[in-house]
Design a protein around this motif. Sequence first.
Motif, PDB file in Angstrom:
ATOM      1  N   MET A 177      37.202  46.394  -4.284  1.00  0.00           N
ATOM      2  CA  MET A 177      35.861  45.905  -4.064  1.00  0.00           C
ATOM      3  C   MET A 177      34.914  47.104  -4.161  1.00  0.00           C
ATOM      4  O   MET A 177      35.152  48.134  -3.544  1.00  0.00           O
ATOM      5  N   ASP A 178      33.879  46.950  -4.949  1.00  0.00           N
ATOM      6  CA  ASP A 178      32.870  47.985  -5.091  1.00  0.00           C
ATOM      7  C   ASP A 178      31.520  47.385  -4.707  1.00  0.00           C
ATOM      8  O   ASP A 178      30.843  46.761  -5.522  1.00  0.00           O
ATOM      9  N   ALA A 179      31.157  47.563  -3.446  1.00  0.00           N
ATOM     10  CA  ALA A 179      29.933  46.948  -2.924  1.00  0.00           C
ATOM     11  C   ALA A 179      28.680  47.535  -3.572  1.00  0.00           C
ATOM     12  O   ALA A 179      27.724  46.810  -3.823  1.00  0.00           O
ATOM     13  N   GLU A 180      28.697  48.815  -3.852  1.00  0.00           N
ATOM     14  CA  GLU A 180      27.517  49.446  -4.443  1.00  0.00           C
ATOM     15  C   GLU A 180      27.208  48.905  -5.834  1.00  0.00           C
ATOM     16  O   GLU A 180      26.061  48.682  -6.182  1.00  0.00           O
ATOM     17  N   ARG A 181      28.239  48.689  -6.627  1.00  0.00           N
ATOM     18  CA  ARG A 181      28.048  48.154  -7.975  1.00  0.00           C
ATOM     19  C   ARG A 181      28.018  46.635  -8.005  1.00  0.00           C
ATOM     20  O   ARG A 181      27.623  46.033  -8.993  1.00  0.00           O
ATOM     21  N   GLY A 182      28.497  46.007  -6.924  1.00  0.00           N
ATOM     22  CA  GLY A 182      28.451  44.559  -6.821  1.00  0.00           C
ATOM     23  C   GLY A 182      29.526  43.813  -7.573  1.00  0.00           C
ATOM     24  O   GLY A 182      29.264  42.802  -8.198  1.00  0.00           O
ATOM     25  N   TRP A 183      30.777  44.315  -7.481  1.00  0.00           N
ATOM     26  CA  TRP A 183      31.873  43.594  -8.111  1.00  0.00           C
ATOM     27  C   TRP A 183      33.175  43.786  -7.356  1.00  0.00           C
ATOM     28  O   TRP A 183      33.335  44.703  -6.584  1.00  0.00           O
ATOM     29  N   VAL A 184      34.102  42.871  -7.627  1.00  0.00           N
ATOM     30  CA  VAL A 184      35.457  42.915  -7.077  1.00  0.00           C
ATOM     31  C   VAL A 184      36.422  42.982  -8.245  1.00  0.00           C
ATOM     32  O   VAL A 184      36.270  42.250  -9.230  1.00  0.00           O
ATOM     33  N   HIS A 185      37.405  43.843  -8.137  1.00  0.00           N
ATOM     34  CA  HIS A 185      38.440  43.928  -9.161  1.00  0.00           C
ATOM     35  C   HIS A 185      39.575  43.001  -8.753  1.00  0.00           C
ATOM     36  O   HIS A 185      40.225  43.211  -7.737  1.00  0.00           O
ATOM     37  N   ALA A 186      39.782  41.939  -9.535  1.00  0.00           N
ATOM     38  CA  ALA A 186      40.891  41.002  -9.292  1.00  0.00           C
ATOM     39  C   ALA A 186      42.059  41.468 -10.138  1.00  0.00           C
ATOM     40  O   ALA A 186      42.062  41.314 -11.365  1.00  0.00           O
ATOM     41  N   HIS A 187      43.049  42.055  -9.511  1.00  0.00           N
ATOM     42  CA  HIS A 187      44.208  42.612 -10.202  1.00  0.00           C
ATOM     43  C   HIS A 187      45.207  41.523 -10.552  1.00  0.00           C
ATOM     44  O   HIS A 187      45.611  40.750  -9.688  1.00  0.00           O
ATOM     45  N   ARG A 188      45.583  41.448 -11.795  1.00  0.00           N
ATOM     46  CA  ARG A 188      46.577  40.487 -12.297  1.00  0.00           C
ATOM     47  C   ARG A 188      46.222  39.054 -11.922  1.00  0.00           C
ATOM     48  O   ARG A 188      46.990  38.344 -11.292  1.00  0.00           O
TER      49      ARG A 188
ATOM     50  N   THR B  40      24.734  39.106  -0.553  1.00  0.00           N
ATOM     51  CA  THR B  40      24.884  38.301   0.670  1.00  0.00           C
ATOM     52  C   THR B  40      26.342  38.303   1.132  1.00  0.00           C
ATOM     53  O   THR B  40      26.612  38.357   2.330  1.00  0.00           O
ATOM     54  N   THR B  41      27.269  38.278   0.187  1.00  0.00           N
ATOM     55  CA  THR B  41      28.696  38.322   0.528  1.00  0.00           C
ATOM     56  C   THR B  41      29.063  39.687   1.088  1.00  0.00           C
ATOM     57  O   THR B  41      29.814  39.777   2.067  1.00  0.00           O
ATOM     58  N   VAL B  42      28.544  40.743   0.491  1.00  0.00           N
ATOM     59  CA  VAL B  42      28.790  42.098   0.997  1.00  0.00           C
ATOM     60  C   VAL B  42      28.304  42.203   2.443  1.00  0.00           C
ATOM     61  O   VAL B  42      29.012  42.722   3.307  1.00  0.00           O
ATOM     62  N   ARG B  43      27.132  41.665   2.711  1.00  0.00           N
ATOM     63  CA  ARG B  43      26.567  41.693   4.071  1.00  0.00           C
ATOM     64  C   ARG B  43      27.476  40.937   5.045  1.00  0.00           C
ATOM     65  O   ARG B  43      27.763  41.420   6.144  1.00  0.00           O
ATOM     66  N   LEU B  44      27.957  39.766   4.648  1.00  0.00           N
ATOM     67  CA  LEU B  44      28.860  38.987   5.511  1.00  0.00           C
ATOM     68  C   LEU B  44      30.164  39.736   5.765  1.00  0.00           C
ATOM     69  O   LEU B  44      30.677  39.755   6.888  1.00  0.00           O
ATOM     70  N   LEU B  45      30.725  40.346   4.723  1.00  0.00           N
ATOM     71  CA  LEU B  45      31.968  41.098   4.887  1.00  0.00           C
ATOM     72  C   LEU B  45      31.772  42.309   5.796  1.00  0.00           C
ATOM     73  O   LEU B  45      32.635  42.619   6.613  1.00  0.00           O
TER      74      LEU B  45
END
Length: 96
Positions: A1-12, A26-31
Amino acid sequence: MDAERGWVHAHRGKGAKDRYVPLPTTTVRLLRNYWASHRHSCLLFPADGRKHDLAKDGISQARTPMSETAVQGAMKQITKKLRFGKKVMWRDHASG
């Protein structure tokens, strides 16, 4: 998860392909709020079990991540509460 860039790496993911999924602020804030109250040194979603054992400082003592079954149950509850209207299928990467 890279909150600064705003993406999640879904591996495989599906088709054994890596994907990058957008992560809304908003999701980053909740997490971050979740982590602040359920802190763990290396797990975002620790498997605390039914007792939810916490040390005196409020940090989880779990040694393993939340189980797939627990994640499935949470997703089922969330989609029901949201009245999602579609069946959400869980497919782990080990099953192909």
